[in-house]
Scaffold this motif. Sequence first.
Motif, PDB file in Angstrom:
ATOM      1  N   ASP A 127      13.139  -0.572  17.699  1.00  0.00           N
ATOM      2  CA  ASP A 127      14.180  -0.192  18.653  1.00  0.00           C
ATOM      3  C   ASP A 127      14.537   1.284  18.565  1.00  0.00           C
ATOM      4  O   ASP A 127      15.443   1.753  19.269  1.00  0.00           O
ATOM      5  N   GLY A 128      13.823   2.011  17.683  1.00  0.00           N
ATOM      6  CA  GLY A 128      14.067   3.447  17.543  1.00  0.00           C
ATOM      7  C   GLY A 128      15.162   3.804  16.568  1.00  0.00           C
ATOM      8  O   GLY A 128      15.524   4.987  16.447  1.00  0.00           O
ATOM      9  N   GLU A 129      15.719   2.834  15.859  1.00  0.00           N
ATOM     10  CA  GLU A 129      16.765   3.128  14.884  1.00  0.00           C
ATOM     11  C   GLU A 129      16.139   3.490  13.544  1.00  0.00           C
ATOM     12  O   GLU A 129      15.201   2.837  13.080  1.00  0.00           O
ATOM     13  N   THR A 130      16.660   4.530  12.905  1.00  0.00           N
ATOM     14  CA  THR A 130      16.119   5.030  11.639  1.00  0.00           C
ATOM     15  C   THR A 130      16.962   4.516  10.476  1.00  0.00           C
ATOM     16  O   THR A 130      18.198   4.472  10.549  1.00  0.00           O
ATOM     17  N   PHE A 131      16.272   4.163   9.390  1.00  0.00           N
ATOM     18  CA  PHE A 131      16.932   3.642   8.186  1.00  0.00           C
ATOM     19  C   PHE A 131      16.397   4.368   6.956  1.00  0.00           C
ATOM     20  O   PHE A 131      15.266   4.866   6.945  1.00  0.00           O
ATOM     21  N   GLU A 132      17.219   4.432   5.940  1.00  0.00           N
ATOM     22  CA  GLU A 132      16.778   4.937   4.634  1.00  0.00           C
ATOM     23  C   GLU A 132      17.005   3.810   3.631  1.00  0.00           C
ATOM     24  O   GLU A 132      18.149   3.376   3.418  1.00  0.00           O
ATOM     25  N   THR A 133      15.921   3.326   3.058  1.00  0.00           N
ATOM     26  CA  THR A 133      15.960   2.106   2.247  1.00  0.00           C
ATOM     27  C   THR A 133      15.505   2.393   0.814  1.00  0.00           C
ATOM     28  O   THR A 133      14.454   3.013   0.610  1.00  0.00           O
ATOM     29  N   PRO A 134      16.288   1.952  -0.184  1.00  0.00           N
ATOM     30  CA  PRO A 134      15.805   2.062  -1.568  1.00  0.00           C
ATOM     31  C   PRO A 134      14.582   1.159  -1.761  1.00  0.00           C
ATOM     32  O   PRO A 134      14.529   0.048  -1.208  1.00  0.00           O
ATOM     33  N   VAL A 135      13.615   1.642  -2.531  1.00  0.00           N
ATOM     34  CA  VAL A 135      12.474   0.775  -2.830  1.00  0.00           C
ATOM     35  C   VAL A 135      12.798  -0.154  -3.991  1.00  0.00           C
ATOM     36  O   VAL A 135      12.028  -1.068  -4.295  1.00  0.00           O
ATOM     37  N   THR A 136      13.923   0.063  -4.638  1.00  0.00           N
ATOM     38  CA  THR A 136      14.316  -0.712  -5.808  1.00  0.00           C
ATOM     39  C   THR A 136      15.268  -1.837  -5.420  1.00  0.00           C
ATOM     40  O   THR A 136      15.778  -1.900  -4.300  1.00  0.00           O
ATOM     41  N   GLY A 137      15.502  -2.735  -6.385  1.00  0.00           N
ATOM     42  CA  GLY A 137      16.530  -3.751  -6.229  1.00  0.00           C
ATOM     43  C   GLY A 137      16.260  -4.826  -5.198  1.00  0.00           C
ATOM     44  O   GLY A 137      17.187  -5.519  -4.764  1.00  0.00           O
ATOM     45  N   GLY A 138      15.022  -4.985  -4.753  1.00  0.00           N
ATOM     46  CA  GLY A 138      14.707  -6.025  -3.788  1.00  0.00           C
ATOM     47  C   GLY A 138      14.924  -5.635  -2.347  1.00  0.00           C
ATOM     48  O   GLY A 138      14.862  -6.492  -1.458  1.00  0.00           O
ATOM     49  N   HIS A 139      15.160  -4.325  -2.080  1.00  0.00           N
ATOM     50  CA  HIS A 139      15.343  -3.864  -0.703  1.00  0.00           C
ATOM     51  C   HIS A 139      14.004  -3.602  -0.009  1.00  0.00           C
ATOM     52  O   HIS A 139      13.964  -3.395   1.207  1.00  0.00           O
ATOM     53  N   ALA A 140      12.934  -3.597  -0.772  1.00  0.00           N
ATOM     54  CA  ALA A 140      11.587  -3.398  -0.237  1.00  0.00           C
ATOM     55  C   ALA A 140      10.610  -4.104  -1.156  1.00  0.00           C
ATOM     56  O   ALA A 140      10.941  -4.467  -2.291  1.00  0.00           O
ATOM     57  N   LYS A 141       9.426  -4.333  -0.637  1.00  0.00           N
ATOM     58  CA  LYS A 141       8.353  -4.857  -1.483  1.00  0.00           C
ATOM     59  C   LYS A 141       7.077  -4.102  -1.160  1.00  0.00           C
ATOM     60  O   LYS A 141       7.049  -3.268  -0.238  1.00  0.00           O
ATOM     61  N   MET A 142       6.025  -4.391  -1.904  1.00  0.00           N
ATOM     62  CA  MET A 142       4.768  -3.697  -1.707  1.00  0.00           C
ATOM     63  C   MET A 142       3.811  -4.508  -0.844  1.00  0.00           C
ATOM     64  O   MET A 142       3.838  -5.737  -0.849  1.00  0.00           O
ATOM     65  N   GLN A 143       2.940  -3.796  -0.133  1.00  0.00           N
ATOM     66  CA  GLN A 143       1.821  -4.441   0.558  1.00  0.00           C
ATOM     67  C   GLN A 143       0.937  -5.133  -0.471  1.00  0.00           C
ATOM     68  O   GLN A 143       0.875  -4.735  -1.630  1.00  0.00           O
ATOM     69  N   TRP A 144       0.166  -6.102  -0.025  1.00  0.00           N
ATOM     70  CA  TRP A 144      -0.574  -7.030  -0.893  1.00  0.00           C
ATOM     71  C   TRP A 144      -1.377  -6.337  -1.985  1.00  0.00           C
ATOM     72  O   TRP A 144      -1.131  -6.553  -3.173  1.00  0.00           O
ATOM     73  N   LYS A 145      -2.320  -5.484  -1.654  1.00  0.00           N
ATOM     74  CA  LYS A 145      -3.168  -4.910  -2.702  1.00  0.00           C
ATOM     75  C   LYS A 145      -2.379  -3.978  -3.610  1.00  0.00           C
ATOM     76  O   LYS A 145      -2.558  -3.970  -4.825  1.00  0.00           O
ATOM     77  N   ALA A 146      -1.483  -3.195  -3.010  1.00  0.00           N
ATOM     78  CA  ALA A 146      -0.626  -2.327  -3.810  1.00  0.00           C
ATOM     79  C   ALA A 146       0.341  -3.152  -4.660  1.00  0.00           C
ATOM     80  O   ALA A 146       0.676  -2.770  -5.791  1.00  0.00           O
ATOM     81  N   ASP A 147       0.805  -4.267  -4.132  1.00  0.00           N
ATOM     82  CA  ASP A 147       1.710  -5.153  -4.862  1.00  0.00           C
ATOM     83  C   ASP A 147       1.022  -5.696  -6.110  1.00  0.00           C
ATOM     84  O   ASP A 147       1.609  -5.741  -7.201  1.00  0.00           O
ATOM     85  N   TRP A 148      -0.209  -6.140  -5.939  1.00  0.00           N
ATOM     86  CA  TRP A 148      -0.976  -6.667  -7.075  1.00  0.00           C
ATOM     87  C   TRP A 148      -1.136  -5.591  -8.143  1.00  0.00           C
ATOM     88  O   TRP A 148      -0.894  -5.821  -9.324  1.00  0.00           O
ATOM     89  N   ALA A 149      -1.532  -4.388  -7.709  1.00  0.00           N
ATOM     90  CA  ALA A 149      -1.729  -3.289  -8.644  1.00  0.00           C
ATOM     91  C   ALA A 149      -0.422  -2.899  -9.332  1.00  0.00           C
ATOM     92  O   ALA A 149      -0.384  -2.657 -10.551  1.00  0.00           O
ATOM     93  N   MET A 150       0.663  -2.825  -8.565  1.00  0.00           N
ATOM     94  CA  MET A 150       1.960  -2.483  -9.142  1.00  0.00           C
ATOM     95  C   MET A 150       2.366  -3.488 -10.203  1.00  0.00           C
ATOM     96  O   MET A 150       2.908  -3.133 -11.260  1.00  0.00           O
ATOM     97  N   ARG A 151       2.103  -4.757  -9.930  1.00  0.00           N
ATOM     98  CA  ARG A 151       2.453  -5.807 -10.900  1.00  0.00           C
ATOM     99  C   ARG A 151       1.628  -5.660 -12.180  1.00  0.00           C
ATOM    100  O   ARG A 151       2.166  -5.780 -13.286  1.00  0.00           O
ATOM    101  N   TRP A 152       0.342  -5.426 -12.040  1.00  0.00           N
ATOM    102  CA  TRP A 152      -0.490  -5.205 -13.229  1.00  0.00           C
ATOM    103  C   TRP A 152       0.067  -4.058 -14.063  1.00  0.00           C
ATOM    104  O   TRP A 152       0.150  -4.136 -15.288  1.00  0.00           O
TER     105      TRP A 152
END
Length: 540
Positions: free
Chosen positions: A220-245
């Motif tokens: 809708d064109g609205e801009t947000f600034e989101t922390p990547v911490t605390g459950g406000h964001a997650k990682m894409q699948w391959k990056a998520d797997w790597a981050m977990r390792w």
Amino acid sequence: MSDQNRLDPASLPKAWPFEEAAKLAAHVERKALPADAPALLETGYGPSGLPHIGTFGEVARTSWVRQAYTRLTGRPTRLLAFSDDMDALRKVPDNVPNGDMLRQHLGKPLSRIPDPFGTHESFAAHNNARLRSFLDGFGFEYEFASSTEYYASGRFDAALRRVLEVHDEIVAVIAPTLGPDRRATYSPVLPVHPRTGLVMQVRMDGIDLVAGTVRWTDEDGETFETPVTGGHAKMQWKADWAMRWFALGVDYEMSGKDLIDSVKLSGKICRILGGEAPAGLTYELFLDENGQKISKSKGNGISVEEWLRYAPAESLGQYMFNAPQRAKRLFFDVIPKAADEYLANVARARAQEADESALLANPAWFIHAGRIDDRAGSPLTFAMLLNLASAANADTPDVLWRFIHRYDAAASPETCPMLARLVDHAIVYYADFVRPSKTYREPDARERAALADLAETLRGLEGDATDPDMLQNLVFEIGKRHGFEPLRSWFGCLYEVLLGQKEGPRFGIFIGLYGVAETVALIEAALLRAVAGTASVAAG
């Protein structure tokens, strides 16, 4: 475990879990972990569906590597069963209720979607509970982990900030594998929309390393600034797997052949983050009766519940143990063979107690976690019980037990618990698969003469002869006397004419179990069928 009880790495038992354990040991040595630090093994689970036979296979196989590693090195281990329950629901599964309700929540994390079964606080919680019950039912030792809990609690915060520091390097690894449209917007970071709750796949407009936030714009064109911490964001699948390792220091994780490319890319990302990708095994996928890849959505395989209807769980363990790097058919006809392979390995283990190297290569040692007790074996094979059920047209366990007691008066459900389980399974398997497919053929002239000879010879035996070796030799001699060459064609005749199937048991044992008089009656009935068939053809 003392050093003197550890295995010599130069003479490993010839079993694939020990080969994997050696890889894991080398990985742990490179990391220079303290001697009392446990190696961390992980299995992943996507809770958009219920646990399935592949879930069992991966946890069982990883548990066997864990067992071999401890026996090899004496070092402790942990097994983490990790649920990716913060993943977005992309489609509604076919095997759950309230599909219309679920469609209203597509794109949201599984842990933030109502439970369609109405028993838990979320869809993920329901399936996670099913997973834990499933694993507990098989006696697996593991620690359960929830992606949502790890993200929300801050367990991943440091690793997520590290992702922001190397964001562009990660993009450079993944982008070449994507199509033009997806490549233009790709980011390893998936912010959760603060109003809709949707997991957003959008381009990052900016990254603030100090604040640990990403800036992005919704449709809708609205801009947000989101922390990547605390459950406000997650990682894409391959990056998520790597981050977990990287975040957890995972030392070992196996995966299917269909994830080979994902493992390579995740390994590269893990190294970019500053970690080392875990050791692991690539296992082959299962095929259906037509050689096609098994698919949960197609339903063209066997479920765990179906397998356990027809055979004990130990037989499923045997099936999973065999050659994990070779594609195998997973259909109902593999069940009896797996059951009897398991029984043969249990019997073999009894004779291997003085030969540790042989015992540690025996699948039964793994299936029973190194503790094979007297309840594991059976005096009769599953195939023999199926053939006995076939000959007797048995529809209850009592029918089989009457024959078993005559063969071995000491055998009972109490003294032979595995046999009792096999008897119950054999009745069900026979009713569902053997009886509907029985096809008797008529014997030719030579076969009729040999069968009549066998019946006459058995009729002349004194007493209730049950010695299987004597009876087997008698059957052999009659086959030779009537010129069967090769001799297996004589046994083929016995199976096809008397039992209505292509394969069968060691016939001497079958006669001893079924009974001499009963076997004579079986032969006479087959000969009468043949006479009736010949008369019918002549009349026609």
